[in-house]
Design a protein around this motif. Sequence first.
Motif, PDB file in Angstrom:
ATOM      1  N   GLU A 387     -16.201  53.826   6.303  1.00 48.62           N
ATOM      2  CA  GLU A 387     -16.974  53.453   5.080  1.00 48.62           C
ATOM      3  C   GLU A 387     -15.634  52.186   3.879  1.00 48.62           C
ATOM      4  O   GLU A 387     -15.558  51.795   3.537  1.00 48.62           O
ATOM      5  CB  GLU A 387     -17.318  54.515   3.854  1.00 48.62           C
ATOM      6  CG  GLU A 387     -17.401  53.691   2.761  1.00 48.62           C
ATOM      7  CD  GLU A 387     -18.986  54.630   1.677  1.00 48.62           C
ATOM      8  OE1 GLU A 387     -18.720  53.876   0.419  1.00 48.62           O
ATOM      9  OE2 GLU A 387     -18.605  55.972   1.976  1.00 48.62           O
ATOM     10  N   LYS A 388     -14.669  53.022   4.047  1.00 46.82           N
ATOM     11  CA  LYS A 388     -13.202  53.182   3.280  1.00 46.82           C
ATOM     12  C   LYS A 388     -12.597  51.660   4.137  1.00 46.82           C
ATOM     13  O   LYS A 388     -11.829  50.761   3.509  1.00 46.82           O
ATOM     14  CB  LYS A 388     -11.585  54.067   3.273  1.00 46.82           C
ATOM     15  CG  LYS A 388     -11.925  54.479   2.085  1.00 46.82           C
ATOM     16  CD  LYS A 388     -11.665  56.168   2.700  1.00 46.82           C
ATOM     17  CE  LYS A 388     -10.006  55.821   2.064  1.00 46.82           C
ATOM     18  NZ  LYS A 388      -8.827  57.250   1.862  1.00 46.82           N
ATOM     19  N   TYR A 389     -12.674  51.960   5.094  1.00 45.43           N
ATOM     20  CA  TYR A 389     -11.549  51.005   6.211  1.00 45.43           C
ATOM     21  C   TYR A 389     -12.631  49.427   5.579  1.00 45.43           C
ATOM     22  O   TYR A 389     -12.546  48.988   5.540  1.00 45.43           O
ATOM     23  CB  TYR A 389     -11.555  51.976   7.582  1.00 45.43           C
ATOM     24  CG  TYR A 389     -10.932  50.354   8.912  1.00 45.43           C
ATOM     25  CD1 TYR A 389      -9.925  49.961   8.042  1.00 45.43           C
ATOM     26  CD2 TYR A 389     -12.047  49.600   9.738  1.00 45.43           C
ATOM     27  CE1 TYR A 389      -8.934  49.198   9.361  1.00 45.43           C
ATOM     28  CE2 TYR A 389     -11.529  48.927  10.300  1.00 45.43           C
ATOM     29  CZ  TYR A 389     -10.290  48.678   9.883  1.00 45.43           C
ATOM     30  OH  TYR A 389      -9.379  47.069  10.858  1.00 45.43           O
ATOM     31  N   THR A 390     -14.413  49.826   6.413  1.00 43.01           N
ATOM     32  CA  THR A 390     -15.097  48.946   6.302  1.00 43.01           C
ATOM     33  C   THR A 390     -14.621  47.400   4.931  1.00 43.01           C
ATOM     34  O   THR A 390     -14.892  46.887   5.018  1.00 43.01           O
ATOM     35  CB  THR A 390     -16.534  48.850   5.843  1.00 43.01           C
ATOM     36  OG1 THR A 390     -16.835  49.989   7.178  1.00 43.01           O
ATOM     37  CG2 THR A 390     -17.340  47.581   5.321  1.00 43.01           C
ATOM     38  N   TYR A 391     -14.415  48.615   3.253  1.00 43.09           N
ATOM     39  CA  TYR A 391     -13.749  47.671   2.336  1.00 43.09           C
ATOM     40  C   TYR A 391     -12.688  47.811   2.042  1.00 43.09           C
ATOM     41  O   TYR A 391     -11.833  47.186   1.062  1.00 43.09           O
ATOM     42  CB  TYR A 391     -14.277  48.434   0.891  1.00 43.09           C
ATOM     43  CG  TYR A 391     -15.661  48.775   1.351  1.00 43.09           C
ATOM     44  CD1 TYR A 391     -17.310  47.435   0.892  1.00 43.09           C
ATOM     45  CD2 TYR A 391     -16.486  49.793   1.382  1.00 43.09           C
ATOM     46  CE1 TYR A 391     -18.357  47.507   0.562  1.00 43.09           C
ATOM     47  CE2 TYR A 391     -18.170  50.254   1.272  1.00 43.09           C
ATOM     48  CZ  TYR A 391     -18.719  48.701   0.936  1.00 43.09           C
ATOM     49  OH  TYR A 391     -19.907  48.945   1.490  1.00 43.09           O
ATOM     50  N   GLY A 392     -11.874  47.551   2.603  1.00 39.34           N
ATOM     51  CA  GLY A 392     -10.292  47.749   3.400  1.00 39.34           C
ATOM     52  C   GLY A 392      -9.883  48.079   3.092  1.00 39.34           C
ATOM     53  O   GLY A 392      -8.100  48.038   2.046  1.00 39.34           O
ATOM     54  N   LYS A 393      -9.885  49.417   2.098  1.00 39.02           N
ATOM     55  CA  LYS A 393      -8.971  50.756   1.134  1.00 39.02           C
ATOM     56  C   LYS A 393      -7.857  52.151   2.509  1.00 39.02           C
ATOM     57  O   LYS A 393      -7.759  51.950   1.941  1.00 39.02           O
ATOM     58  CB  LYS A 393      -9.655  51.025   0.547  1.00 39.02           C
ATOM     59  CG  LYS A 393     -10.628  50.544  -0.582  1.00 39.02           C
ATOM     60  CD  LYS A 393     -11.790  51.001  -1.149  1.00 39.02           C
ATOM     61  CE  LYS A 393     -12.538  50.601  -2.268  1.00 39.02           C
ATOM     62  NZ  LYS A 393     -12.799  51.695  -3.707  1.00 39.02           N
ATOM     63  N   ALA A 394      -8.826  51.189   3.738  1.00 37.99           N
ATOM     64  CA  ALA A 394      -8.158  52.073   4.165  1.00 37.99           C
ATOM     65  C   ALA A 394      -7.260  51.362   5.792  1.00 37.99           C
ATOM     66  O   ALA A 394      -8.021  50.391   6.305  1.00 37.99           O
ATOM     67  CB  ALA A 394      -8.600  53.193   5.166  1.00 37.99           C
ATOM     68  N   ASN A 395      -6.661  51.484   7.132  1.00 37.57           N
ATOM     69  CA  ASN A 395      -5.728  51.019   7.870  1.00 37.57           C
ATOM     70  C   ASN A 395      -6.795  51.197   9.255  1.00 37.57           C
ATOM     71  O   ASN A 395      -7.442  51.667   9.414  1.00 37.57           O
ATOM     72  CB  ASN A 395      -4.468  50.453   8.288  1.00 37.57           C
ATOM     73  CG  ASN A 395      -3.549  51.675   8.119  1.00 37.57           C
ATOM     74  OD1 ASN A 395      -4.644  52.974   8.603  1.00 37.57           O
ATOM     75  ND2 ASN A 395      -2.569  51.470   7.193  1.00 37.57           N
ATOM     76  N   ALA A 396      -6.411  50.480   9.822  1.00 36.70           N
ATOM     77  CA  ALA A 396      -7.401  50.632  11.341  1.00 36.70           C
ATOM     78  C   ALA A 396      -6.453  51.661  11.974  1.00 36.70           C
ATOM     79  O   ALA A 396      -6.657  52.881  12.835  1.00 36.70           O
ATOM     80  CB  ALA A 396      -7.051  49.448  12.347  1.00 36.70           C
ATOM     81  N   THR A 397      -5.631  52.169  12.050  1.00 36.21           N
ATOM     82  CA  THR A 397      -4.451  53.279  12.737  1.00 36.21           C
ATOM     83  C   THR A 397      -4.607  54.773  12.062  1.00 36.21           C
ATOM     84  O   THR A 397      -4.942  55.475  12.182  1.00 36.21           O
ATOM     85  CB  THR A 397      -2.664  53.306  11.482  1.00 36.21           C
ATOM     86  OG1 THR A 397      -2.611  52.191  12.892  1.00 36.21           O
ATOM     87  CG2 THR A 397      -2.366  54.653  13.217  1.00 36.21           C
ATOM     88  N   GLU A 398      -4.992  55.074  10.668  1.00 31.82           N
ATOM     89  CA  GLU A 398      -5.491  55.713   9.548  1.00 31.82           C
ATOM     90  C   GLU A 398      -6.788  56.165  10.367  1.00 31.82           C
ATOM     91  O   GLU A 398      -7.432  57.008  10.204  1.00 31.82           O
ATOM     92  CB  GLU A 398      -5.980  55.765   7.981  1.00 31.82           C
ATOM     93  CG  GLU A 398      -4.253  55.660   7.880  1.00 31.82           C
ATOM     94  CD  GLU A 398      -4.841  55.089   6.216  1.00 31.82           C
ATOM     95  OE1 GLU A 398      -3.876  55.289   5.708  1.00 31.82           O
ATOM     96  OE2 GLU A 398      -5.837  54.063   5.480  1.00 31.82           O
ATOM     97  N   TRP A 399      -7.648  55.069  10.552  1.00 33.23           N
ATOM     98  CA  TRP A 399      -9.265  55.521  10.996  1.00 33.23           C
ATOM     99  C   TRP A 399      -8.852  55.712  12.200  1.00 33.23           C
ATOM    100  O   TRP A 399      -9.879  56.566  12.191  1.00 33.23           O
ATOM    101  CB  TRP A 399     -10.208  54.144  11.376  1.00 33.23           C
ATOM    102  CG  TRP A 399     -11.544  54.270  11.257  1.00 33.23           C
ATOM    103  CD1 TRP A 399     -12.602  54.082  10.923  1.00 33.23           C
ATOM    104  CD2 TRP A 399     -12.095  54.054  12.677  1.00 33.23           C
ATOM    105  NE1 TRP A 399     -14.072  54.312  11.012  1.00 33.23           N
ATOM    106  CE2 TRP A 399     -13.052  54.396  12.672  1.00 33.23           C
ATOM    107  CE3 TRP A 399     -11.610  53.675  14.566  1.00 33.23           C
ATOM    108  CZ2 TRP A 399     -14.177  54.170  14.113  1.00 33.23           C
ATOM    109  CZ3 TRP A 399     -12.289  54.838  15.357  1.00 33.23           C
ATOM    110  CH2 TRP A 399     -13.298  54.239  15.179  1.00 33.23           C
ATOM    111  N   GLU A 400      -8.098  55.480  12.985  1.00 33.04           N
ATOM    112  CA  GLU A 400      -8.080  55.727  14.561  1.00 33.04           C
ATOM    113  C   GLU A 400      -8.042  57.439  14.579  1.00 33.04           C
ATOM    114  O   GLU A 400      -8.223  57.816  15.906  1.00 33.04           O
ATOM    115  CB  GLU A 400      -7.107  55.073  15.071  1.00 33.04           C
ATOM    116  CG  GLU A 400      -7.707  53.379  15.768  1.00 33.04           C
ATOM    117  CD  GLU A 400      -6.744  52.477  16.172  1.00 33.04           C
ATOM    118  OE1 GLU A 400      -5.999  52.730  16.809  1.00 33.04           O
ATOM    119  OE2 GLU A 400      -7.004  51.799  16.805  1.00 33.04           O
TER     120      GLU A 400
END
Length: 433
Positions: A387-400
């Motif tokens: 959800e955070k990544y979807t709204y631009g509050k996290a980057n791809a590295t953090e999601w991975e």
Amino acid sequence: MKRTSIPLILFSLCLIQGKARAEVWSLDSCLTYAVENNLNIKSAELSVLQGELSVTEAKDGFLPTLNASAGQNWDFGRGLTSSNTYANRNTSMFSWNTQMSLPVFQGLKAIRQLRYSKSNLNALESQAEASRDEVRLSVITGYLQALYNRELLEVSREQLRLSTVQLERQKVLLEGGKVPEVDVIQANAKVAQSELQVVTSENDYRTSLIELAKTLELPDIENFEIETVNDENISLLNAEEVYRNALANYPAMQAARLNIKAADDAVSLARSGYLPRINFNAGLGSSYYTVSGEQSTSFGSQMRDNFSKTLGFSLSVPIFDAFSTRNQIKQAKVRKLNALLTLSQQESDLHKTIRLAYYQAIGAEKKYQAGKVAVSAAKAALDAMTEKYTYGKANATEWEQTQSNYITTLAQQVQAKYEMILRNRVLNFYNRK
């Protein structure tokens, strides 16, 4: 025609699915098939058959022997005549006889041989059952290994699904100008890695099925699949109680003790070489004799006149046999010592196996229960990070990284689950009553 073909197609699909279901094996069906077809078990059963033949042979040692013989001889040149002088005459003689020999006393060898053969047969029967148990344990281990690899395959597919969803999300964000192109490239690479992991997991699963099928001695492993077992709530047995039951009832331990009994009987059998032997002998015979140049009595008359009967006893007392009996006794005693050492080693190995399985089961159960909590937490963290990544509050590295933690936690939970099931199965396997 189109309306008619649709039901036919659906019916065919049902038949295909039914056939596929027929190829699904349960653990019990695998165990039954393995016991009936495994080559190691068949070899052990042949050893039992040889033991049974040895017992039969030992029983036959109490029976008498009967032999018949006949001979025809011709003598040419100078020889002794009926007047006790020598002359150049040609003679011929035909003779026959039958001999019967009955062992009266063989130094207790026949009795001791029968006792040893029976003890050895009992040991072979226990060894055959121990071979069946070894195959059963191999089937259980292989079956659970295949299930473990199958669940790891599902974890790999879940990783691929998440990676694919992330890739599609990245493409949408790229079109909207919210992420750079490098994020899409990284997501593509992640999907490729996940696909490779799925292929690797599929190979591991198929390999484990092949190894299980080999243990079963299946001629064809096409469409060979296995059912899931539900042993998550199995109760943990007490290790010392399992060990006591295994010592008393486990076939391998029984075989080891019976081998000691057979070794004792082998020592007793070897000592029979010091004792004398008595045989009863009986025989019948006759002969027909002719001399060239002389009138001979007819064949029938000579057979009647020369007919003889013999009865007698023979005694054989061993005085010196080049230390053969002494050496045989020493060898039998060495085999007994080896059987005693084997029993001690098997008791030690059994105690170690059971204690190790007990503590591994405790540790695996704790890891499994902790894994349930960890998976739930990792899944919640992944959902939050998504959800955070979807709204631009996290980057791809953090999601991975969050996704990787979730997949790793899933894999660890699967490992703990099947470790717990296997160790509990091992304890139940040895808990013989």
